[in-house]
Scaffold this motif. Sequence first.
Motif, PDB file in Angstrom:
ATOM      1  N   MET A   1      42.219  30.722  38.277  1.00  0.00           N
ATOM      2  CA  MET A   1      42.269  29.259  38.833  1.00  0.00           C
ATOM      3  C   MET A   1      40.964  28.962  40.115  1.00  0.00           C
ATOM      4  O   MET A   1      40.551  29.877  40.580  1.00  0.00           O
ATOM      5  CB  MET A   1      43.515  28.691  39.284  1.00  0.00           C
ATOM      6  N   ILE A   2      40.670  27.645  40.023  1.00  0.00           N
ATOM      7  CA  ILE A   2      39.660  27.020  40.848  1.00  0.00           C
ATOM      8  C   ILE A   2      40.434  25.960  41.928  1.00  0.00           C
ATOM      9  O   ILE A   2      40.955  25.391  41.250  1.00  0.00           O
ATOM     10  CB  ILE A   2      38.614  26.391  40.232  1.00  0.00           C
ATOM     11  N   SER A   3      40.260  26.162  43.019  1.00  0.00           N
ATOM     12  CA  SER A   3      40.796  25.359  44.140  1.00  0.00           C
ATOM     13  C   SER A   3      39.448  25.002  44.758  1.00  0.00           C
ATOM     14  O   SER A   3      39.088  25.789  45.589  1.00  0.00           O
ATOM     15  CB  SER A   3      41.748  26.123  45.094  1.00  0.00           C
ATOM     16  N   HIS A   4      39.200  23.824  44.521  1.00  0.00           N
ATOM     17  CA  HIS A   4      37.892  23.357  45.135  1.00  0.00           C
ATOM     18  C   HIS A   4      37.962  22.057  45.997  1.00  0.00           C
ATOM     19  O   HIS A   4      38.895  21.086  45.738  1.00  0.00           O
ATOM     20  CB  HIS A   4      36.811  23.575  44.233  1.00  0.00           C
ATOM     21  N   GLY A   5      37.120  21.614  46.846  1.00  0.00           N
ATOM     22  CA  GLY A   5      36.954  20.433  47.467  1.00  0.00           C
ATOM     23  C   GLY A   5      35.780  20.176  48.121  1.00  0.00           C
ATOM     24  O   GLY A   5      34.680  20.889  48.034  1.00  0.00           O
ATOM     25  N   THR A   6      35.592  18.792  48.461  1.00  0.00           N
ATOM     26  CA  THR A   6      34.140  18.376  48.944  1.00  0.00           C
ATOM     27  C   THR A   6      34.483  18.095  50.717  1.00  0.00           C
ATOM     28  O   THR A   6      35.443  17.458  50.982  1.00  0.00           O
ATOM     29  CB  THR A   6      33.713  17.306  48.200  1.00  0.00           C
ATOM     30  N   LEU A   7      33.613  18.528  51.536  1.00  0.00           N
ATOM     31  CA  LEU A   7      33.840  18.111  52.853  1.00  0.00           C
ATOM     32  C   LEU A   7      32.571  17.188  53.321  1.00  0.00           C
ATOM     33  O   LEU A   7      31.385  17.339  53.080  1.00  0.00           O
ATOM     34  CB  LEU A   7      33.607  19.364  53.786  1.00  0.00           C
ATOM     35  N   LEU A   8      32.799  15.942  53.734  1.00  0.00           N
ATOM     36  CA  LEU A   8      31.991  14.824  54.071  1.00  0.00           C
ATOM     37  C   LEU A   8      31.478  15.311  55.400  1.00  0.00           C
ATOM     38  O   LEU A   8      32.224  15.070  56.302  1.00  0.00           O
ATOM     39  CB  LEU A   8      32.563  13.548  54.068  1.00  0.00           C
ATOM     40  N   TYR A   9      30.227  15.869  55.675  1.00  0.00           N
ATOM     41  CA  TYR A   9      29.578  16.394  57.080  1.00  0.00           C
ATOM     42  C   TYR A   9      28.797  15.382  57.202  1.00  0.00           C
ATOM     43  O   TYR A   9      29.187  14.739  58.405  1.00  0.00           O
ATOM     44  CB  TYR A   9      29.166  17.483  56.739  1.00  0.00           C
ATOM     45  N   ASN A  10      27.854  14.708  56.636  1.00  0.00           N
ATOM     46  CA  ASN A  10      26.583  13.851  56.970  1.00  0.00           C
ATOM     47  C   ASN A  10      26.465  12.942  56.055  1.00  0.00           C
ATOM     48  O   ASN A  10      25.351  12.637  55.676  1.00  0.00           O
ATOM     49  CB  ASN A  10      25.689  14.392  58.056  1.00  0.00           C
ATOM     50  N   THR A  11      27.353  12.449  55.083  1.00  0.00           N
ATOM     51  CA  THR A  11      26.935  12.039  53.625  1.00  0.00           C
ATOM     52  C   THR A  11      26.433  10.526  54.041  1.00  0.00           C
ATOM     53  O   THR A  11      27.069   9.984  54.888  1.00  0.00           O
ATOM     54  CB  THR A  11      28.312  12.013  52.970  1.00  0.00           C
ATOM     55  N   ASP A  12      25.583  10.038  53.215  1.00  0.00           N
ATOM     56  CA  ASP A  12      25.341   8.651  53.147  1.00  0.00           C
ATOM     57  C   ASP A  12      26.554   7.678  52.656  1.00  0.00           C
ATOM     58  O   ASP A  12      26.699   7.512  51.494  1.00  0.00           O
ATOM     59  CB  ASP A  12      24.116   8.362  52.425  1.00  0.00           C
ATOM     60  N   LEU A  13      27.399   7.225  53.324  1.00  0.00           N
ATOM     61  CA  LEU A  13      28.850   6.707  53.107  1.00  0.00           C
ATOM     62  C   LEU A  13      28.241   5.557  52.412  1.00  0.00           C
ATOM     63  O   LEU A  13      29.372   5.033  51.617  1.00  0.00           O
ATOM     64  CB  LEU A  13      29.689   6.596  54.103  1.00  0.00           C
ATOM     65  N   GLY A  14      27.333   4.617  52.667  1.00  0.00           N
ATOM     66  CA  GLY A  14      26.947   3.264  51.848  1.00  0.00           C
ATOM     67  C   GLY A  14      26.908   3.703  50.444  1.00  0.00           C
ATOM     68  O   GLY A  14      27.221   2.959  49.618  1.00  0.00           O
ATOM     69  N   GLU A  15      26.298   4.748  50.159  1.00  0.00           N
ATOM     70  CA  GLU A  15      25.903   5.183  48.868  1.00  0.00           C
ATOM     71  C   GLU A  15      27.257   5.430  47.896  1.00  0.00           C
ATOM     72  O   GLU A  15      27.342   5.222  46.782  1.00  0.00           O
ATOM     73  CB  GLU A  15      25.247   6.454  48.515  1.00  0.00           C
ATOM     74  N   VAL A  16      28.318   5.797  48.631  1.00  0.00           N
ATOM     75  CA  VAL A  16      29.659   6.100  47.855  1.00  0.00           C
ATOM     76  C   VAL A  16      30.075   4.738  47.342  1.00  0.00           C
ATOM     77  O   VAL A  16      30.748   4.665  46.093  1.00  0.00           O
ATOM     78  CB  VAL A  16      30.690   6.389  49.029  1.00  0.00           C
ATOM     79  N   VAL A  17      29.697   3.659  48.100  1.00  0.00           N
ATOM     80  CA  VAL A  17      30.181   2.158  47.470  1.00  0.00           C
ATOM     81  C   VAL A  17      29.261   1.618  46.331  1.00  0.00           C
ATOM     82  O   VAL A  17      29.646   1.237  45.454  1.00  0.00           O
ATOM     83  CB  VAL A  17      30.359   1.318  48.702  1.00  0.00           C
ATOM     84  N   ASN A  18      28.088   2.187  46.763  1.00  0.00           N
ATOM     85  CA  ASN A  18      26.924   1.573  45.727  1.00  0.00           C
ATOM     86  C   ASN A  18      26.960   2.170  44.358  1.00  0.00           C
ATOM     87  O   ASN A  18      26.753   1.653  43.489  1.00  0.00           O
ATOM     88  CB  ASN A  18      25.603   1.785  46.346  1.00  0.00           C
ATOM     89  N   ALA A  19      27.489   3.530  44.202  1.00  0.00           N
ATOM     90  CA  ALA A  19      27.425   4.313  43.273  1.00  0.00           C
ATOM     91  C   ALA A  19      28.534   4.238  42.387  1.00  0.00           C
ATOM     92  O   ALA A  19      28.434   4.637  41.241  1.00  0.00           O
ATOM     93  CB  ALA A  19      26.876   5.609  43.382  1.00  0.00           C
ATOM     94  N   LEU A  20      29.706   4.198  42.826  1.00  0.00           N
ATOM     95  CA  LEU A  20      30.841   4.285  42.385  1.00  0.00           C
ATOM     96  C   LEU A  20      31.379   3.008  41.994  1.00  0.00           C
ATOM     97  O   LEU A  20      31.391   1.833  42.857  1.00  0.00           O
ATOM     98  CB  LEU A  20      31.874   4.880  43.155  1.00  0.00           C
ATOM     99  N   ASN A  21      32.233   2.754  40.974  1.00  0.00           N
ATOM    100  CA  ASN A  21      33.083   1.512  40.680  1.00  0.00           C
ATOM    101  C   ASN A  21      34.547   1.967  40.867  1.00  0.00           C
ATOM    102  O   ASN A  21      35.047   2.736  40.265  1.00  0.00           O
ATOM    103  CB  ASN A  21      32.947   1.076  39.100  1.00  0.00           C
ATOM    104  N   VAL A  22      35.077   1.471  42.086  1.00  0.00           N
ATOM    105  CA  VAL A  22      36.411   1.881  42.463  1.00  0.00           C
ATOM    106  C   VAL A  22      37.380   0.720  41.988  1.00  0.00           C
ATOM    107  O   VAL A  22      37.326  -0.537  42.075  1.00  0.00           O
ATOM    108  CB  VAL A  22      36.479   1.829  43.970  1.00  0.00           C
ATOM    109  N   LYS A  23      38.371   1.277  41.227  1.00  0.00           N
ATOM    110  CA  LYS A  23      39.351   0.282  40.590  1.00  0.00           C
ATOM    111  C   LYS A  23      40.335  -0.300  41.615  1.00  0.00           C
ATOM    112  O   LYS A  23      40.385   0.191  42.495  1.00  0.00           O
ATOM    113  CB  LYS A  23      40.363   0.910  39.720  1.00  0.00           C
TER     114      LYS A  23
END
Length: 331
Positions: free
Chosen positions: A144-166
């Motif tokens: 099994m894989i148990s994985h995750g992502t750590l937001l260290y210094n991400t461009d958080l504005g791009e999270v909104v721009n690139a994703l369509n959040v329901k």
Amino acid sequence: MIFVENEGITDPHLNLALEEYIVRKFNPESDYLLFYINEPSIIIGKNQITIEEVNQDYIDNHNIHVVRRVSGGGAVYHDFGNLNFSFITNHDITQMHNFKKFTEPVISVLKDLGLDAELKGRNDILVGDKKISGTAQFSTGKRMISHGTLLYNTDLGEVVNALNVKPSKLESKGHKSVRSRVANISEFMKEPLSIEEFRELLLKGLFSETTAFEIYRLTKEEWKAVHELKKEKYDSWNWNYGRAPKFNIQYDKRFAVGELDVRIFVEKGRIKEVNIFGDFFGRDAVEEIENILVKSPYDRSSIALALKDVEIQNYFGALDKEEFIDFLVGQ
């Protein structure tokens, strides 16, 4: 545990191929840890409809990768300010959906760095009310894989721009925007560090109580196999985008286990095609349930009969079968 060196690769297609290669091909007697940083990319959960999760015009204009991973859960944005970790271990049914188990060592290191981090909700690590990490799992049945992502210094504005959040996801979180409920780890650090320095501190902390610390570098033959997997699977449109069916019935609903979205094509009263999507986590492939339902009459009693021997929890986590059947027929 053995740390696998990814040689500084930032191509998300190749990093996800490497992760899958490790879980399927590496020595099953050992546990492994993998870190990787990806170029700007959207990583799609296994059971999601890609075209409904991404802002396609924006990602095309900004050269953002779109890659589907093997684990469930929701779509996430990666860039050079995002550190991804992956534990590869033997499958243990008690650890499936037990995100606390494998996030504990990461949270412990974050606490040592001065962050008041804790696991909250289904699979998120938060500092206060701000999300700094999301996690997911995948099992082959043996490993099994148990994985995750750590937001260290991400461009958080791009999270909104690139994703369509329901809208349903926003409503369930009780917030009006994605940006308002996520934050970078660097915002909480007492001293500024580069992401490379943060990576080294995290690695050192994870192995601080381990005497048998090893670093492994893949052979040329292993890298060749990883590149072949990348080309055949993670570079392909069919894997990353292809799961988008025709349908004439569609229902979506947010459960405790996550969002479920079903598309059903009914012809002459029978299910001809069914596809189930969402950000849920499951041990077994949801395609197995889809195949069971094909040719069943589209009514509640027939669907219940088709699913009578199916352990729904293996596919969706702690979801009640009766609730699931009601959902399929729009009740």
